[in-house]
Write an enzyme that holds these catalytic residues in place. Sequence first.
Site, PDB file in Angstrom:
ATOM      1  N   ARG A  27      50.944  45.158  42.887  1.00 58.96           N
ATOM      2  CA  ARG A  27      51.500  46.207  41.901  1.00 58.96           C
ATOM      3  C   ARG A  27      51.432  47.642  42.630  1.00 58.96           C
ATOM      4  O   ARG A  27      52.290  48.311  42.653  1.00 58.96           O
ATOM      5  CB  ARG A  27      50.949  46.062  40.415  1.00 58.96           C
ATOM      6  CG  ARG A  27      51.061  44.685  39.855  1.00 58.96           C
ATOM      7  CD  ARG A  27      50.658  44.697  38.428  1.00 58.96           C
ATOM      8  NE  ARG A  27      49.131  45.011  38.279  1.00 58.96           N
ATOM      9  CZ  ARG A  27      48.230  44.313  38.302  1.00 58.96           C
ATOM     10  NH1 ARG A  27      48.821  42.825  38.694  1.00 58.96           N
ATOM     11  NH2 ARG A  27      47.010  44.360  38.299  1.00 58.96           N
ATOM     12  N   ILE A  28      50.290  47.849  42.926  1.00 56.20           N
ATOM     13  CA  ILE A  28      50.039  49.378  43.445  1.00 56.20           C
ATOM     14  C   ILE A  28      50.735  49.449  44.682  1.00 56.20           C
ATOM     15  O   ILE A  28      51.175  50.662  45.042  1.00 56.20           O
ATOM     16  CB  ILE A  28      48.683  49.630  43.498  1.00 56.20           C
ATOM     17  CG1 ILE A  28      48.053  49.634  42.187  1.00 56.20           C
ATOM     18  CG2 ILE A  28      48.120  50.919  44.314  1.00 56.20           C
ATOM     19  CD1 ILE A  28      46.337  49.787  42.292  1.00 56.20           C
ATOM     20  N   ARG A  62      38.976  49.230  48.158  1.00 49.71           N
ATOM     21  CA  ARG A  62      37.682  48.956  48.165  1.00 49.71           C
ATOM     22  C   ARG A  62      37.146  48.955  49.633  1.00 49.71           C
ATOM     23  O   ARG A  62      37.794  48.279  50.651  1.00 49.71           O
ATOM     24  CB  ARG A  62      37.434  47.547  47.743  1.00 49.71           C
ATOM     25  CG  ARG A  62      37.568  47.472  46.005  1.00 49.71           C
ATOM     26  CD  ARG A  62      36.591  48.205  45.360  1.00 49.71           C
ATOM     27  NE  ARG A  62      36.558  48.055  43.873  1.00 49.71           N
ATOM     28  CZ  ARG A  62      37.605  48.591  43.232  1.00 49.71           C
ATOM     29  NH1 ARG A  62      38.451  49.594  43.650  1.00 49.71           N
ATOM     30  NH2 ARG A  62      37.560  48.235  41.713  1.00 49.71           N
ATOM     31  N   ASP A 107      39.097  56.905  49.717  1.00 47.12           N
ATOM     32  CA  ASP A 107      38.582  57.204  48.078  1.00 47.12           C
ATOM     33  C   ASP A 107      37.407  56.450  47.623  1.00 47.12           C
ATOM     34  O   ASP A 107      37.152  56.406  46.695  1.00 47.12           O
ATOM     35  CB  ASP A 107      39.967  56.972  47.239  1.00 47.12           C
ATOM     36  CG  ASP A 107      39.550  57.475  45.859  1.00 47.12           C
ATOM     37  OD1 ASP A 107      38.874  58.527  45.750  1.00 47.12           O
ATOM     38  OD2 ASP A 107      39.844  56.692  44.643  1.00 47.12           O
ATOM     39  N   GLU A 130      28.311  53.352  46.542  1.00 51.85           N
ATOM     40  CA  GLU A 130      28.768  54.301  45.371  1.00 51.85           C
ATOM     41  C   GLU A 130      27.729  54.437  44.403  1.00 51.85           C
ATOM     42  O   GLU A 130      27.159  53.324  44.017  1.00 51.85           O
ATOM     43  CB  GLU A 130      30.248  53.973  45.251  1.00 51.85           C
ATOM     44  CG  GLU A 130      31.189  54.069  46.252  1.00 51.85           C
ATOM     45  CD  GLU A 130      32.569  53.872  45.646  1.00 51.85           C
ATOM     46  OE1 GLU A 130      32.556  53.586  44.354  1.00 51.85           O
ATOM     47  OE2 GLU A 130      33.556  53.653  46.262  1.00 51.85           O
ATOM     48  N   HIS A 168      36.190  58.208  44.786  1.00 47.48           N
ATOM     49  CA  HIS A 168      36.730  57.157  43.944  1.00 47.48           C
ATOM     50  C   HIS A 168      37.141  57.673  42.611  1.00 47.48           C
ATOM     51  O   HIS A 168      36.682  57.263  41.667  1.00 47.48           O
ATOM     52  CB  HIS A 168      35.630  56.316  43.393  1.00 47.48           C
ATOM     53  CG  HIS A 168      36.053  54.868  43.457  1.00 47.48           C
ATOM     54  ND1 HIS A 168      35.272  53.685  43.603  1.00 47.48           N
ATOM     55  CD2 HIS A 168      37.178  54.557  43.137  1.00 47.48           C
ATOM     56  CE1 HIS A 168      35.938  52.807  43.163  1.00 47.48           C
ATOM     57  NE2 HIS A 168      37.126  53.042  43.063  1.00 47.48           N
ATOM     58  N   GLY A 195      40.675  57.302  42.398  1.00 48.25           N
ATOM     59  CA  GLY A 195      41.999  56.844  42.202  1.00 48.25           C
ATOM     60  C   GLY A 195      42.326  56.663  40.846  1.00 48.25           C
ATOM     61  O   GLY A 195      43.559  56.944  40.335  1.00 48.25           O
TER      62      GLY A 195
END
Length: 331
Positions: free
Chosen positions: A154-155, A236, A260, A265, A285, A287
């Site tokens: 989708r992205i 990721r 990103d 993290e 991160h 997004g």
Amino acid sequence: MKITILDDYFDTVRTLACFAKLAGHDVTIWNDHVQDVDKLAARLRDTEVLVLIRERTQIRKALLERLPKLKLISQRSVYPHIDIPHCTRLGIVVSSSQHAGTPSYATAELTWGLTIAAMRQIPQQMASLQQGTWQIGVGTTLRGKTFGIYGYGRIGAAVAGYAKAFGMPVVAWAREASLTKARADGHAVAPSKDAFFAECDVVSLHMRLVEATRGIVTAADLARMKPTALLVNTSRAPLIAPGALVAALKAGRPGMAAVDVFEHEPLRDPNDPLLTLPNVVATPHIGYVTRDEYELQFSDIFDQIAAYVASTPVHVVNPDVLAAARPAVSR
């Protein structure tokens, strides 16, 4: 019910319209990030419903064993940070909508923003200007360059649309079912993975992190990229083999990266190579971090809580738990 929301860094959740869905519940919101098990256990000792913001906090066995009142974990998207088998053993329902109907346009837009920022050296040029220096280099035009989408979901499909609008031919590499979709959308498909990395001027990663995709981008893949090429990762970090991206950037193939996401993290080490290399543009991160995206995500998360309270849990990722789940209590 006693609901706890973790890691709401900017105290945003209570300002969302969908927060009204929690009216009547006892809600506690924490704005800092804590991973220490003792501290988390103390904070969550009376929690019945735990709301997580994506993967910010690890929820593992050592913590779960100390939360006897916890009945439901409600979140959105993937859940590698949650010990699902142990939740099942303890009778804790985990609900997580996979938002199958729509992509994260916020992430797609950030991907495109990072692409432009890296190719035109926008952060570096801005930093130079702030230090009293004029232009520091020559950027690269996107039009006519080949944009590679690795993982056409989708992205990835949304980003491909942006590339097409900027006059860039799009080439996809993915599983066969995804490649069929890419062809149907009018995009080219690389003849092989090797050719994909060798020919694209920009490679953007758009895959879920599962065991099959962990380390799927190898040092050899990166070494095939052009010295003028850009690698973009808003998915990721572990999709790339450990240490491979930094080594590749130092070797000059690819010539640039825009990221990103990071292997650990939150990243708080200003000396991390991805923050110090001059050919890297990096963001923390963000997004999915927009008010619009939060409204969508938390609306789903709070609907999952309402469904659980009504004894009709939805989006349950550990359905075996339902036979022995800790019973919900009334408000």
